[in-house]
Design a protein around this motif. Structure first.
Motif, short mmCIF file in Angstrom:
data_model
loop_
_atom_site.label_atom_id
_atom_site.label_comp_id
_atom_site.label_asym_id
_atom_site.label_seq_id
_atom_site.Cartn_x
_atom_site.Cartn_y
_atom_site.Cartn_z
N ILE A 37 35.65 32.34 29.31
CA ILE A 37 35.82 31.37 30.43
C ILE A 37 36.45 32.56 31.26
N VAL A 38 37.91 33.01 30.53
CA VAL A 38 38.06 34.08 31.10
C VAL A 38 36.57 35.44 31.77
N SER A 39 36.07 35.64 30.28
CA SER A 39 35.82 36.82 31.15
C SER A 39 34.29 36.87 32.08
N ARG A 40 33.73 35.39 31.27
CA ARG A 40 32.83 35.29 32.99
C ARG A 40 32.85 34.79 34.23
N MET A 41 34.91 34.00 34.81
CA MET A 41 34.67 33.46 35.68
C MET A 41 36.07 34.09 36.03
N ALA A 42 37.19 34.22 35.50
CA ALA A 42 38.42 34.23 36.27
C ALA A 42 38.63 35.83 35.96
N LEU A 43 38.32 36.51 34.97
CA LEU A 43 38.21 38.16 35.31
C LEU A 43 37.20 38.98 36.27
N PRO A 44 36.48 38.26 36.24
CA PRO A 44 35.19 38.66 37.58
C PRO A 44 35.64 38.57 39.37
N LYS A 45 36.37 37.27 39.37
CA LYS A 45 37.10 37.04 40.66
C LYS A 45 38.14 38.18 40.56
N VAL A 46 38.78 38.22 39.62
CA VAL A 46 40.24 38.77 39.81
C VAL A 46 40.06 40.36 40.30
N GLY A 47 38.66 40.68 39.49
CA GLY A 47 38.34 42.19 39.75
C GLY A 47 37.69 42.22 41.12
N ALA A 48 37.16 41.28 41.07
CA ALA A 48 36.46 41.44 42.60
C ALA A 48 37.59 41.50 44.00
N VAL A 49 38.08 40.54 43.62
CA VAL A 49 40.01 41.00 44.60
C VAL A 49 40.62 41.79 44.86
N ILE A 50 40.57 42.44 43.33
CA ILE A 50 41.27 43.68 43.21
C ILE A 50 40.22 45.43 44.27
N ASP A 51 38.90 44.71 44.07
CA ASP A 51 38.04 46.08 44.21
C ASP A 51 38.03 46.14 46.19
N ALA A 52 38.20 44.48 46.02
CA ALA A 52 38.17 44.04 47.81
C ALA A 52 39.26 44.52 48.90
N ARG A 53 41.29 44.04 47.71
CA ARG A 53 41.91 44.70 48.33
C ARG A 53 41.77 46.74 48.07
N GLN A 54 41.90 47.21 47.41
CA GLN A 54 41.28 48.61 47.41
C GLN A 54 40.74 48.80 49.08
N LYS A 55 39.46 48.32 48.75
CA LYS A 55 38.72 49.23 49.77
C LYS A 55 39.43 48.68 50.84
N SER A 56 40.20 47.91 51.21
CA SER A 56 41.35 47.20 52.62
C SER A 56 41.85 47.86 52.65
N ILE A 57 42.78 48.71 51.51
CA ILE A 57 44.03 49.94 51.07
C ILE A 57 43.50 51.06 51.72
N ASP A 58 41.83 51.54 51.10
CA ASP A 58 41.49 52.73 51.43
C ASP A 58 41.31 52.86 53.25
N GLY A 59 40.06 51.73 52.98
CA GLY A 59 39.81 51.94 54.82
C GLY A 59 41.10 51.54 56.07
N ASP A 60 42.04 51.14 55.64
CA ASP A 60 42.85 50.76 56.39
C ASP A 60 43.79 52.43 56.36
N LEU A 61 43.92 52.72 55.16
CA LEU A 61 43.89 54.25 54.61
C LEU A 61 43.82 55.74 55.85
N ALA A 62 42.14 55.27 55.59
CA ALA A 62 41.37 55.87 56.71
C ALA A 62 41.91 55.91 57.99
N GLU A 63 41.72 54.63 58.20
CA GLU A 63 42.13 54.61 59.80
C GLU A 63 43.59 55.21 60.78
N ALA A 64 44.50 54.93 59.05
CA ALA A 64 45.86 55.50 59.84
C ALA A 64 45.75 56.81 59.45
#
Length: 191
Positions: A54-81
């Motif tokens: 359950i954790v490896s198939r459901m929870a971890l991918p969602k958490v990983g996707a949220v972390i990746d999205a947040r990192q992309k958002s931070i990188d985009g914000d830094l590039a925009e800044a």
């Protein structure tokens, strides 16, 4: 009275605990019983595997996707800044350049205006000096003319006055040529 109730309750608790132990057949805590170890270990392994899946198939991918999205958002914000910072620095340099150009133009215009005003002032002063010199020359000419006229009248007036004075003093009118010679001598300063 409170003490008697406390003793009664304590006595009941001891009796209940011993009743449960006797009802279970005197066995201890179930997870610690040797007879149930294998079934408990199988249940634990099944629960662990299910939780892992359950954790490896459901929870971890969602958490990983949220972390990746947040990192992309931070990188985009830094590039925009960084882009906005570069734009603001470029705008600041352009502003400073325009300001320096405007100051140079203002100084040039000020210098040109001062030169024009100085030239205009010099021209007006020269014209005024020329006008005053012309008026002075005309006044001097007028004074000379008036002096000449006055001096010619002074000779006649002096001759008439001298003649009248001599007539008044002597009772006889003197000769006109004698009076004119005396006046001419007096005017020349040789009297």
């Amino acid at each position: 009275m409170a003490e008697s109730h406390g003793e009664a309750k304590g006595g009941e608790a001891k009796g209940t605990a011993s009743a449960h132990t006797e009802a279970d057949g005197g066995h201890g805590f179930p997870p610690f019983q040797k007879e149930t170890f294998p079934s408990q270990i199988v249940s634990l392994v099944i629960a662990f595997v299910a939780l892992y899946v359950i954790v490896s198939r459901m929870a971890l991918p969602k958490v990983g996707a949220v972390i990746d999205a947040r990192q992309k958002s931070i990188d985009g914000d830094l590039a925009e800044a960084q882009r906005l910072k570069d734009e603001s620095e470029a705008a600041m340099k352009a502003y400073e350049s325009e300001l320096a150009t405007a100051r140079a133009r203002a100084q040039a215009i000020g210098a040109e205006t001062r030169e024009k005003l100085a030239a205009s002032s010099d021209a007006e002063r020269k014209a005024l000096e020329d006008s005053l010199a012309a008026k002075l020359a005309a006044a001097e000419k007028s004074i000379a003319t008036t002096r000449t006229t006055a001096m010619s009248n002074v000779r006649g007036i002096a001759a008439d006055a001298a003649s009248a004075i001599v007539k008044q003093l002597t009772g006889k009118a003197p000769a006109a040529k004698t009076v004119e010679a005396a006046v001419d001598a007096s005017l020349k300063g040789t009297a």
